[in-house]
Design a protein around this motif. Structure first.
Motif, PDB file in Angstrom:
ATOM      1  N   ARG A 100       0.879  -1.179   0.000  1.00  0.00           N
ATOM      2  CA  ARG A 100       0.000   0.000   0.000  1.00  0.00           C
ATOM      3  C   ARG A 100       0.910   1.221   0.000  1.00  0.00           C
ATOM      4  O   ARG A 100       1.386   1.657   1.021  1.00  0.00           O
ATOM      5  CB  ARG A 100      -0.896  -0.023   1.235  1.00  0.00           C
ATOM      6  CG  ARG A 100      -1.979   1.047   1.278  1.00  0.00           C
ATOM      7  CD  ARG A 100      -2.835   0.892   2.537  1.00  0.00           C
ATOM      8  NE  ARG A 100      -2.329   1.690   3.638  1.00  0.00           N
ATOM      9  CZ  ARG A 100      -2.306   1.276   4.909  1.00  0.00           C
ATOM     10  NH1 ARG A 100      -2.695   0.060   5.217  1.00  0.00           N
ATOM     11  NH2 ARG A 100      -1.849   2.069   5.870  1.00  0.00           N
ATOM     12  N   GLY A 102       3.953   1.482  -0.751  1.00  0.00           N
ATOM     13  CA  GLY A 102       5.331   1.271  -0.337  1.00  0.00           C
ATOM     14  C   GLY A 102       5.477   0.535   0.984  1.00  0.00           C
ATOM     15  O   GLY A 102       6.578   0.100   1.325  1.00  0.00           O
ATOM     16  N   TRP A 103       4.390   0.396   1.726  1.00  0.00           N
ATOM     17  CA  TRP A 103       4.466  -0.405   2.956  1.00  0.00           C
ATOM     18  C   TRP A 103       3.577  -1.622   2.799  1.00  0.00           C
ATOM     19  O   TRP A 103       2.557  -1.598   2.133  1.00  0.00           O
ATOM     20  CB  TRP A 103       4.069   0.415   4.192  1.00  0.00           C
ATOM     21  CG  TRP A 103       2.809   1.197   4.086  1.00  0.00           C
ATOM     22  CD1 TRP A 103       1.542   0.810   4.397  1.00  0.00           C
ATOM     23  CD2 TRP A 103       2.684   2.553   3.624  1.00  0.00           C
ATOM     24  NE1 TRP A 103       0.640   1.816   4.160  1.00  0.00           N
ATOM     25  CE2 TRP A 103       1.310   2.903   3.685  1.00  0.00           C
ATOM     26  CE3 TRP A 103       3.594   3.509   3.173  1.00  0.00           C
ATOM     27  CZ2 TRP A 103       0.848   4.163   3.314  1.00  0.00           C
ATOM     28  CZ3 TRP A 103       3.129   4.763   2.797  1.00  0.00           C
ATOM     29  CH2 TRP A 103       1.771   5.072   2.870  1.00  0.00           C
TER      30      TRP A 103
ATOM     31  N   ASN B  34       9.365   2.178   7.015  1.00  0.00           N
ATOM     32  CA  ASN B  34       8.307   1.465   7.719  1.00  0.00           C
ATOM     33  C   ASN B  34       8.922   0.520   8.732  1.00  0.00           C
ATOM     34  O   ASN B  34      10.099   0.155   8.625  1.00  0.00           O
ATOM     35  CB  ASN B  34       7.478   0.656   6.716  1.00  0.00           C
ATOM     36  CG  ASN B  34       7.058   1.477   5.522  1.00  0.00           C
ATOM     37  OD1 ASN B  34       6.513   2.569   5.658  1.00  0.00           O
ATOM     38  ND2 ASN B  34       7.344   0.971   4.318  1.00  0.00           N
ATOM     39  N   TYR B  49       4.127   3.102   9.393  1.00  0.00           N
ATOM     40  CA  TYR B  49       4.433   3.389   7.995  1.00  0.00           C
ATOM     41  C   TYR B  49       4.762   4.859   7.808  1.00  0.00           C
ATOM     42  O   TYR B  49       4.338   5.714   8.604  1.00  0.00           O
ATOM     43  CB  TYR B  49       3.287   2.945   7.071  1.00  0.00           C
ATOM     44  CG  TYR B  49       1.969   3.666   7.296  1.00  0.00           C
ATOM     45  CD1 TYR B  49       1.051   3.170   8.241  1.00  0.00           C
ATOM     46  CD2 TYR B  49       1.635   4.789   6.569  1.00  0.00           C
ATOM     47  CE1 TYR B  49      -0.162   3.811   8.440  1.00  0.00           C
ATOM     48  CE2 TYR B  49       0.424   5.433   6.767  1.00  0.00           C
ATOM     49  CZ  TYR B  49      -0.473   4.939   7.703  1.00  0.00           C
ATOM     50  OH  TYR B  49      -1.678   5.562   7.893  1.00  0.00           O
ATOM     51  N   GLU B  50       5.536   5.131   6.776  1.00  0.00           N
ATOM     52  CA  GLU B  50       5.964   6.492   6.452  1.00  0.00           C
ATOM     53  C   GLU B  50       6.545   7.178   7.676  1.00  0.00           C
ATOM     54  O   GLU B  50       6.132   8.305   8.030  1.00  0.00           O
ATOM     55  CB  GLU B  50       4.778   7.250   5.865  1.00  0.00           C
ATOM     56  CG  GLU B  50       5.165   8.381   4.935  1.00  0.00           C
ATOM     57  CD  GLU B  50       3.968   8.940   4.204  1.00  0.00           C
ATOM     58  OE1 GLU B  50       4.173   9.569   3.166  1.00  0.00           O
ATOM     59  OE2 GLU B  50       2.832   8.746   4.666  1.00  0.00           O
ATOM     60  N   GLU B  55      -0.061   2.108  12.235  1.00  0.00           N
ATOM     61  CA  GLU B  55      -1.034   1.285  11.524  1.00  0.00           C
ATOM     62  C   GLU B  55      -2.247   1.035  12.422  1.00  0.00           C
ATOM     63  O   GLU B  55      -2.115   0.942  13.656  1.00  0.00           O
ATOM     64  CB  GLU B  55      -0.384  -0.030  11.082  1.00  0.00           C
ATOM     65  CG  GLU B  55      -1.301  -1.039  10.418  1.00  0.00           C
ATOM     66  CD  GLU B  55      -1.787  -0.611   9.016  1.00  0.00           C
ATOM     67  OE1 GLU B  55      -1.680   0.577   8.667  1.00  0.00           O
ATOM     68  OE2 GLU B  55      -2.305  -1.482   8.289  1.00  0.00           O
TER      69      GLU B  55
END
Lengths: 117, 106
Positions: A100, A102-103, B34, B49-50, B55
Motif C-alpha cells: 500500500r 510502499g508499505w 516502515n 508506515y511512512e 497502523e
C-alpha cells in the motif's frame, strides 16, 4: 476481509523447477503491488521483488534478478514466484505481501521451500 | 544499492522500559521508512508506515521518528507481548530494502 493465501510447503531436489502462488481476495487486486520476501532459516527478511497485477510491471532486487521470475494472472488474482533450477541455498520461507504505497500491510502465511538432495 | 543498517541486533529489556531501535539509511530517503514486528513462526506485521504513522490496531506505545538517513522505532513502555524481532524497511525507490532486524528479549 483482505487475505493473501499462499500455496503449501514444497520439498524439492536441486535443479528442479518450482512455482509457488499467492492468491489475493477481499480487495481490488489490480490496485496494489505484490511484493515477495525471503526469510532463510533463522535469518532476517530479504526483499526479492515486486509486481503490479494491473500491467505486470516488475522490479527485482539485484540479489534476485535472474535467479527467480515473478508473474501474475490478474484474471484469477494470483501472483507467482518461480525458480527454473533450484539450489540448496533457496531453502527458506517465502512471503508475499500487499504493498500500500510502499508499505506491506497484508501478508500471506508463507510458503516453506526445502531444497535437498 | 540502498542499505539499511539497523541496531542493535539484539536487545534485552524489562517490562515497562522505554526501548529504542534505530535504522540508518545509506542515503537520504526522506521519510520513506516502515517498521514491522515478527513473532516466531508468524508473518511480519506492519506497525509504523511512512516513518511515524501508526497502523490501525497497533498500540499507541509504539511510535516512530526520523527523517533523511536516521530513523527510530520507540516502544514507550515495554510489554511482555512485545517480545519479537523488529525490522525497518525503506521504500525510497521501487527496489525496497529491509534492515537486518533487532531481536527484543525480556
Amino acid at each position: 476481509e483482505v487475505q493473501l493465501v499462499q500455496s503449501g510447503a514444497e520439498v524439492k531436489k536441486p535443479g528442479e523447477f518450482l512455482k509457488i502462488s499467492c492468491k489475493g481476495s477481499g480487495y481490488i487486486y489490480t490496485n496494489y503491488w505484490i511484493g515477495w520476501v525471503r526469510q532463510m532459516p533463522g535469518k532476517g527478511l530479504e526483499w526479492m521483488g515486486t509486481i503490479h497485477p494491473g500491467d505486470s510491471d516488475t522490479r527485482y532486487s539485484p540479489s534476485f534478478r535472474g535467479q527467480v521470475t515473478l508473474s501474475v494472472d490478474k484474471s484469477i488474482s494470483i501472483a507467482y514466484l518461480q525458480w527454473r533450477s533450484l539450489r540448496a541455498s533457496d531453502t527458506g520461507m517465502y512471503y508475499c505481501a500487499r504493498s500500500r504505497s510502499g508499505w506491506y500491510d497484508y501478508w500471506g502465511q508463507g510458503t516453506l521451500v526445502t531444497v535437498s538432495s | 544499492d540502498m542499505q539499511m543498517t539497523q541496531s542493535p541486533s539484539s536487545l534485552s529489556a524489562s517490562v515497562g522500559d522505554r526501548v529504542t531501535i534505530t535504522c540508518q539509511a545509506s542515503q537520504d530517503i526522506s521519510n520513506y521508512v516502515n517498521w514491522y514486528q515478527q513473532k516466531p513462526g508468524k508473518a511480519p506485521k506492519l506497525l509504523i508506515y511512512e516513518t511515524s504513522n501508526l497502523e490501525t490496531g497497533v498500540p499507541s506505545r509504539f511510535s516512530g521518528s526520523g527523517s533523511g538517513t536516521d530513523f527510530a522505532l520507540i516502544i514507550s513502555s515495554l510489554q511482555p507481548e512485545d517480545i519479537a524481532t523488529y525490522f525497518c524497511q525503506q521504500y525510497d525507490t521501487l527496489r525496497h530494502t529491509f534492515g537486518q532486524g533487532t531481536k527484543l528479549e525480556i
